[in-house]
Design an enzyme around this catalytic site. Structure first.
Site, PDB file in Angstrom:
ATOM      1  N   SER A   1       0.870  -1.175   0.000  1.00 27.27           N
ATOM      2  CA  SER A   1       0.000   0.000   0.000  1.00 27.27           C
ATOM      3  C   SER A   1       0.904   1.222   0.000  1.00 27.27           C
ATOM      4  CB  SER A   1      -0.918   0.008   1.226  1.00 27.27           C
ATOM      5  OG  SER A   1      -1.668   1.205   1.273  1.00 27.27           O
ATOM      6  N   ARG A   2       0.859   1.992  -1.078  1.00 24.24           N
ATOM      7  CA  ARG A   2       1.780   3.115  -1.230  1.00 24.24           C
ATOM      8  C   ARG A   2       1.295   4.371  -0.513  1.00 24.24           C
ATOM      9  NH1 ARG A   2       1.175   0.988  -6.530  1.00 24.24           N
ATOM     10  NH2 ARG A   2       2.912  -0.400  -7.071  1.00 24.24           N
ATOM     11  N   ILE A   3       0.062   4.371  -0.025  1.00 21.78           N
ATOM     12  CA  ILE A   3      -0.501   5.571   0.599  1.00 21.78           C
ATOM     13  C   ILE A   3      -1.040   5.302   1.989  1.00 21.78           C
ATOM     14  CG2 ILE A   3      -2.315   7.327   0.418  1.00 21.78           C
ATOM     15  CD1 ILE A   3      -2.150   7.160  -2.556  1.00 21.78           C
TER      16      ILE A   3
END
Length: 497
Positions: A366-368
């Site tokens: 999950s990049r955010i």
């Protein structure tokens, strides 16, 4: 030809109507249906036709302009009435495809045109919204700061999702992708998040099962289900995710939080490929048209978190894509991976071993969401993902039967304990308080001396106590530690050391 009066009728009386009446010429275009089949209509004439305009045939059937040729235009049928055949007259309606939107669609099952499929009346709405619009500009967007809780122990602790994020769910058929999306919708019960579930080219039995599951979980009243069955035309399958997105957008621009699930974009891409080949567009890689990336990009880019001056609404997207034999480097999966803000990969090997949900943490990211994770859960999870990844690497050495150092052996035992704790049945999402309870207990060593069934027994007891009453997420860690110790003691267990 004679037209309607050029000015409105102020009083509604015939004499007033005649006072404004002015005869004049009206030039209109009339096309002719040249051929029809496989949900595609070929029309001759209508030189003023434009892409995405709606055509109406003389028997009431409608089509959407989808291809402009030098001699013919191609349209996808939206609804085919009896008697439509070659030679029928076609007219331009001057309007583009739109759908009714609003709270009247909550609790309803509709097709991509907004028509009810649940046997009820036409959903009530006050306005309509186009299916195809531009995504919000950068100036209208805000940072993802608020968490969207999925109820999954693995997701909320190690792959968190924020409101306004686009998180891909990817894996082979039968690995639990839809179940994970369903759990996320069920986890929104009692919150202010509305849900849109888009079912694309699914069997009727699967559609009915999904609707009944949402109804039994008491979340259908905060959801809208958009259905394009496997037996419907490829045109409606293509329009289904855009219809769901339009419904969700209305709530987002009203300042509300929405979760939209596209189940799944693999079948959507196949429907678009079918349409494109029928319309004789040149095929590209894997016979998909060259703009397949742009198709999904313009859909998913509409999901975002709006800035405060635009109402602070959000639309979180969970697109689902299917892989074959675990090949995530295929054309459509790689396209969607590059468009989204992270992916949750479900591994068939884990599923076969009974590890549910079968999330492969090594290929999930999950990049955010970490920036939007609940502070209390983020503090407890800490290095959990990194430690779990290290455990998976170290566990490989145990296959050789070699003697391990004490420190390595402790990490392996700790990792196996965590893997057992992360198991979770489908349709049983946890509340954030329950998540925090088991994290505190794990970090305090409440499960260290247990193995096998005893771990799940103590965990079930702890989660039951946490669901009955808890200090609250804002309480300090010492308060939570005492509460967890008390719950375990009430259940007949020893408190954490």
């Amino acid at each position: 030809m004679i037209t309607e009066p050029s000015a409105p009728n102020p009083g509604g009386r015939r004499s007033q109507w005649l006072a404004y009446y002015q005869p004049r010429l009206r030039i209109s275009e009339i096309g002719k249906l040249a051929a029809i089949g496989d949900g595609i209509a070929w029309i001759e004439g209508l030189p003023s036709a434009a892409m995405d305009q709606i055509l109406r045939f003389e028997n009431g059937s409608e089509a959407l302009v989808f291809h402009l040729g030098s001699r013919r235009i191609g349209g996808i049928l939206l609804g085919q009435e009896d008697g439509l055949a070659a030679g029928a007259a076609a007219h331009l309606t001057g309007r583009r495809l739109d759908i009714g939107v609003g709270d009247g669609f909550l609790g309803r099952v509709v097709d991509p045109l907004g028509n009810p499929l649940d046997g009820g009346a036409q959903p009530q709405f006050s306005r309509r919204r186009p299916l195809e619009v531009s995504s919000p500009p950068i100036t209208a967007r805000d940072f993802v700061r608020r968490p969207l809780l999925s109820g999954s122990k693995m997701v909320d602790t190690m792959i968190p999702i924020g409101k306004g994020q686009r998180q891909l769910i990817i894996g082979d058929a039968g690995t639990g992708k839809s179940s994970l999306a369903m759990d996320t919708i069920i986890a929104q019960k009692g919150s202010d998040v509305l849900c849109v579930y888009v079912l694309i080219s699914q069997k009727r039995s699967a559609v009915v099962s999904t609707i009944e599951t949402l109804r039994r979980a008491h979340v259908l009243d905060i959801s809208c289900v958009v259905v394009a069955e496997a037996t419907t035309t490829p045109g409606l399958k293509f329009l289904a995710p855009f219809a769901g997105c339009a419904l969700a957008e209305e709530w987002m621009w009203s300042g509300r939080d929405v979760l939209v699930v596209y189940d799944d974009l693999t079948t959507h891409a196949r429907a678009y490929r079918e349409l494109s080949l029928l319309l004789r567009r040149p095929p590209g890689r894997e016979a998909y048209p060259g703009d397949i990336f742009y198709l999904h990009a313009r859909l998913l880019e509409r999901s975002t978190c709006l800035a405060a001056r635009y109402g602070s609404g959000s639309m979180t997207a969970l697109p689902i894509v299917e892989t074959e034999q675990g090949e995530i480097a295929a054309y459509i999966p790689t396209n969607l991976i590059s468009i989204t803000d992270g992916q949750i990969y479900l591994d068939p090997a884990l599923y076969a071993r009974g590890f549910l949900p079968a999330i492969d943490i090594t290929r999930s990211v999950s990049r955010i969401g970490g920036k939007a994770q609940l502070p209390a859960i983020k503090a407890e999870a800490g290095r959990m993902k990194l430690d779990f990844l290290q455990f998976l690497e170290l566990e490989v050495f145990t296959r050789f039967g070699s003697r391990l150092e004490a420190g390595v052996d402790a990490k392996i035992r700790r990792g196996r304990l965590l893997r057992e704790l992360l198991k979770q049945e489908r349709l049983a999402p946890l509340s954030p308080e329950q998540q925090l309870a088991w994290l505190v207990a794990y970090n305090e060593g409440a499960f260290d001396a247990l193995a096998g069934v005893a771990i799940q027994t103590r965990l079930a007891s702890l989660l039951h106590k946490a669901s009955a009453g808890c200090p609250g997420l804002a309480a300090g860690r010492d308060i939570w530690r005492e509460a967890v110790a008390g719950w375990l003691q009430e259940a007949g267990d020893e408190p954490p050391a």
